[in-house]
Design a protein around this motif. Structure first.
Motif: not given
Length: 198
Positions: A29-36
């Protein structure tokens, strides 16, 4: 070009297992924040930025999922599950990749079967590369070139021998301050510092 390389040691590379890992401690789930935080701005995205997510939980080879703001097509939405589904779809297209092979999906997302170490080494041969570390030089004391790479990890600490290996390749340590932050927060701080750089 600004590149963020994020090592996700517990994130599965099998497409169907990728979404199943949400909330299990794998840090997906952290990956979505990083991309955003890395690619998107109000009413658009950064065309000078790419994110390379190195997913390492694999039976064969790590997968590097690369989202490049210069070629990224439209995405359906920016909420967490939607962004993770886009990554899952790219992993599905890349399921049969052999070592050092890559493929690009219809949205412009490239997936490569390359290890974290190999990716960092290839970047360090051609660009200035920094790894985030609270003991590194202060970001406000640095002048960054146009082409720069920032290496970080998700919620899983990077092994000490990885730091030693990167140091041998000329990778420099960079500090964003005294506190250990989430990777997405680091991305935002780096962008802000670079946006304000004369």
């Amino acid at each position: 070009m600004i590149e963020f390389i994020v090592r996700a040691r517990s994130a599965p590379v099998v497409a169907d297992r990728f979404l199943e890992a949400i909330g299990t401690g794998a840090g997906v789930e952290y990956l979505a924040d990083i991309v955003r935080h890395a690619i998107f701005v109000s009413k658009g995205h950064r065309e000078n930025t790419k994110v390379s997510l190195v997913l390492e939980k694999s039976q064969d080879y790590s997968r590097v999922v690369e989202l490049d703001g210069a070629i990224l097509g439209s995405l359906p939405d920016l909420h967490e599950r939607s962004l993770l589904q886009v990554i899952r779809d790219a992993l599905r297209v890349a399921a049969s990749l052999g070592k050092n092979e890559s493929i690009q999906d219809g949205r412009g997302i490239r997936v490569s079967a390359v290890s974290f170490e190999q990716l960092v080494k290839s970047r360090a041969e051609e660009q200035v590369v920094y790894v985030l570390d609270t003991g590194g030089s202060d970001i406000r004391s640095e002048q960054f070139p146009e082409d720069v790479v920032f290496v970080m990890t998700d919620h899983t600490p990077m092994p000490k021998n990885t730091y030693k290996s990167m140091a041998r390749q000329g990778v420099r340590k960079l500090s964003l301050g005294p506190l250990m932050l989430h990777a997405a927060q680091c991305v935002t701080i780096i962008h802000n510092e670079l946006d304000r750089q004369p």
